[in-house]
Motif scaffolding. Structure first.
Motif, PDB file in Angstrom:
ATOM      1  N   MET A 157       0.843  -1.188   0.000  1.00 15.62           N
ATOM      2  CA  MET A 157       0.000   0.000   0.000  1.00 15.62           C
ATOM      3  C   MET A 157       0.879   1.239   0.000  1.00 15.62           C
ATOM      4  N   LEU A 158       0.498   2.260  -0.695  1.00 15.60           N
ATOM      5  CA  LEU A 158       1.274   3.485  -0.772  1.00 15.60           C
ATOM      6  C   LEU A 158       1.051   4.345   0.456  1.00 15.60           C
ATOM      7  N   LYS A 159       2.097   5.019   0.887  1.00 12.11           N
ATOM      8  CA  LYS A 159       2.021   5.928   2.021  1.00 12.11           C
ATOM      9  C   LYS A 159       1.485   7.274   1.554  1.00 12.11           C
ATOM     10  N   ASP A 160       1.086   8.138   2.511  1.00  8.19           N
ATOM     11  CA  ASP A 160       0.565   9.461   2.184  1.00  8.19           C
ATOM     12  C   ASP A 160       1.584  10.313   1.456  1.00  8.19           C
ATOM     13  N   ASP A 161       2.869  10.146   1.782  1.00  6.00           N
ATOM     14  CA  ASP A 161       3.900  10.989   1.193  1.00  6.00           C
ATOM     15  C   ASP A 161       4.644  10.282   0.064  1.00  6.00           C
ATOM     16  N   SER A 162       4.026   9.278  -0.526  1.00  4.16           N
ATOM     17  CA  SER A 162       4.701   8.519  -1.570  1.00  4.16           C
ATOM     18  C   SER A 162       4.848   9.347  -2.840  1.00  4.16           C
ATOM     19  N   LEU A 163       5.660   8.837  -3.730  1.00  7.76           N
ATOM     20  CA  LEU A 163       6.032   9.557  -4.937  1.00  7.76           C
ATOM     21  C   LEU A 163       4.837   9.900  -5.818  1.00  7.76           C
ATOM     22  N   LEU A 164       3.902   9.006  -5.971  1.00  7.13           N
ATOM     23  CA  LEU A 164       2.807   9.230  -6.907  1.00  7.13           C
ATOM     24  C   LEU A 164       1.503   8.748  -6.284  1.00  7.13           C
ATOM     25  N   LEU A 165       0.547   9.631  -6.130  1.00 12.54           N
ATOM     26  CA  LEU A 165      -0.770   9.243  -5.655  1.00 12.54           C
ATOM     27  C   LEU A 165      -1.822   9.457  -6.730  1.00 12.54           C
ATOM     28  N   ILE A 166      -1.628  10.464  -7.566  1.00 10.55           N
ATOM     29  CA  ILE A 166      -2.535  10.775  -8.655  1.00 10.55           C
ATOM     30  C   ILE A 166      -1.796  10.460  -9.955  1.00 10.55           C
ATOM     31  N   PRO A 167      -2.431   9.745 -10.881  1.00 11.69           N
ATOM     32  CA  PRO A 167      -1.737   9.413 -12.130  1.00 11.69           C
ATOM     33  C   PRO A 167      -1.195  10.653 -12.840  1.00 11.69           C
ATOM     34  N   ASN A 168       0.033  10.538 -13.301  1.00 12.99           N
ATOM     35  CA  ASN A 168       0.723  11.590 -14.055  1.00 12.99           C
ATOM     36  C   ASN A 168       0.892  12.898 -13.290  1.00 12.99           C
ATOM     37  N   VAL A 169       0.968  12.812 -11.969  1.00 12.09           N
ATOM     38  CA  VAL A 169       1.275  13.968 -11.134  1.00 12.09           C
ATOM     39  C   VAL A 169       2.404  13.572 -10.197  1.00 12.09           C
ATOM     40  N   LEU A 170       3.466  14.352 -10.235  1.00 17.42           N
ATOM     41  CA  LEU A 170       4.613  14.122  -9.362  1.00 17.42           C
ATOM     42  C   LEU A 170       4.606  15.173  -8.267  1.00 17.42           C
ATOM     43  N   LYS A 171       4.722  14.726  -7.025  1.00 16.15           N
ATOM     44  CA  LYS A 171       4.834  15.646  -5.901  1.00 16.15           C
ATOM     45  C   LYS A 171       6.317  15.812  -5.570  1.00 16.15           C
ATOM     46  N   VAL A 172       6.762  17.069  -5.480  1.00 12.79           N
ATOM     47  CA  VAL A 172       8.148  17.365  -5.124  1.00 12.79           C
ATOM     48  C   VAL A 172       8.135  18.090  -3.791  1.00 12.79           C
ATOM     49  N   PHE A 173       8.867  17.540  -2.827  1.00 11.85           N
ATOM     50  CA  PHE A 173       8.927  18.089  -1.483  1.00 11.85           C
ATOM     51  C   PHE A 173      10.086  19.074  -1.391  1.00 11.85           C
ATOM     52  N   LEU A 174       9.785  20.279  -0.898  1.00  7.99           N
ATOM     53  CA  LEU A 174      10.791  21.320  -0.750  1.00  7.99           C
ATOM     54  C   LEU A 174      11.284  21.369   0.688  1.00  7.99           C
ATOM     55  N   GLU A 175      12.438  21.994   0.889  1.00  7.01           N
ATOM     56  CA  GLU A 175      13.053  22.061   2.208  1.00  7.01           C
ATOM     57  C   GLU A 175      12.247  22.886   3.208  1.00  7.01           C
ATOM     58  N   ASN A 176      11.432  23.808   2.713  1.00  2.41           N
ATOM     59  CA  ASN A 176      10.653  24.657   3.613  1.00  2.41           C
ATOM     60  C   ASN A 176       9.321  24.015   4.010  1.00  2.41           C
ATOM     61  N   GLY A 177       9.107  22.769   3.637  1.00  3.90           N
ATOM     62  CA  GLY A 177       7.891  22.050   3.990  1.00  3.90           C
ATOM     63  C   GLY A 177       6.809  22.103   2.929  1.00  3.90           C
ATOM     64  N   GLN A 178       6.981  22.919   1.911  1.00  7.22           N
ATOM     65  CA  GLN A 178       5.991  23.002   0.841  1.00  7.22           C
ATOM     66  C   GLN A 178       6.097  21.782  -0.069  1.00  7.22           C
ATOM     67  N   ILE A 179       5.008  21.530  -0.760  1.00  4.70           N
ATOM     68  CA  ILE A 179       4.965  20.466  -1.757  1.00  4.70           C
ATOM     69  C   ILE A 179       4.492  21.090  -3.060  1.00  4.70           C
ATOM     70  N   LYS A 180       5.251  20.873  -4.123  1.00  3.01           N
ATOM     71  CA  LYS A 180       4.871  21.353  -5.451  1.00  3.01           C
ATOM     72  C   LYS A 180       4.479  20.140  -6.287  1.00  3.01           C
ATOM     73  N   SER A 181       3.394  20.268  -7.027  1.00  3.50           N
ATOM     74  CA  SER A 181       2.921  19.178  -7.868  1.00  3.50           C
ATOM     75  C   SER A 181       3.135  19.516  -9.335  1.00  3.50           C
ATOM     76  N   PHE A 182       3.492  18.492 -10.105  1.00  7.96           N
ATOM     77  CA  PHE A 182       3.761  18.658 -11.531  1.00  7.96           C
ATOM     78  C   PHE A 182       3.039  17.578 -12.308  1.00  7.96           C
ATOM     79  N   THR A 183       2.281  18.006 -13.302  1.00  5.62           N
ATOM     80  CA  THR A 183       1.711  17.025 -14.218  1.00  5.62           C
ATOM     81  C   THR A 183       2.779  16.712 -15.267  1.00  5.62           C
ATOM     82  N   PHE A 184       2.763  15.505 -15.748  1.00  3.56           N
ATOM     83  CA  PHE A 184       3.782  15.115 -16.721  1.00  3.56           C
ATOM     84  C   PHE A 184       3.209  14.157 -17.737  1.00  3.56           C
ATOM     85  N   ASP A 185       3.933  14.060 -18.857  1.00  4.33           N
ATOM     86  CA  ASP A 185       3.590  13.083 -19.883  1.00  4.33           C
ATOM     87  C   ASP A 185       4.870  12.316 -20.239  1.00  4.33           C
ATOM     88  N   SER A 186       4.832  11.571 -21.301  1.00  2.19           N
ATOM     89  CA  SER A 186       5.975  10.719 -21.654  1.00  2.19           C
ATOM     90  C   SER A 186       7.208  11.524 -22.075  1.00  2.19           C
TER      91      SER A 186
END
Length: 136
Positions: A1-30
């Motif tokens: 099972m995936l954790k809450d902070d795992s790499l991918l929870l929504i298809p084609n969206v990458l969550k990037v964790f920043l040092e200040n505690g923020q999370i930036k999300s990026f949609t991506f394709d091939s």
């Protein structure tokens, strides 16, 4: 099972964790690469110089030995995500290449220096940064 902070929870969206505690999300394709995400983060964080920054995958947590895997800029995000989908890794934006002269970085790019400061301070290595600055 995936954790809450795992790499991918929504298809084609990458969550990037920043040092200040923020999370930036990026949609991506091939065609989206690690370099595309770094460039977007450069714009979003108002960084002028990004030669010290990289995306890394963090494996393990507080209870395990933490390992960081540096991602190559030309790697497609689909490859990164598919390779690590079930491993519960987090993608971090980090200063991976410490500047020879942090005081020079402060003069050239205060936003990048602040990010470095937050990262080093979070690691408890503030004396390392002070030592580099005091040498100049």
């Amino acid at each position: 099972m995936l954790k809450d902070d795992s790499l991918l929870l929504i298809p084609n969206v990458l969550k990037v964790f920043l040092e200040n505690g923020q999370i930036k999300s990026f949609t991506f394709d091939s065609r989206t690469t690690v370099r595309d995400v770094i460039s977007s983060l450069q714009d979003r964080l108002s960084l002028r110089y990004i030669e010290h920054f990289a995306l890394v995958l963090e494996a393990g947590g507080l209870d395990q030995n933490q390992k960081l895997h540096l991602l190559q800029e030309n790697q497609p995000l689909t490859h990164v995500v598919h390779r690590t989908y079930f491993q519960g890794m987090k993608c971090l934006f980090r200063v991976c290449f410490f500047p020879k002269d942090p005081a020079d970085l402060l003069r050239r790019d205060p936003a990048a220096f602040e990010y470095l400061y937050i990262q080093v301070n979070a690691l408890g290595n503030l004396c390392l940064l002070r030592g580099f600055i005091n040498k100049k």
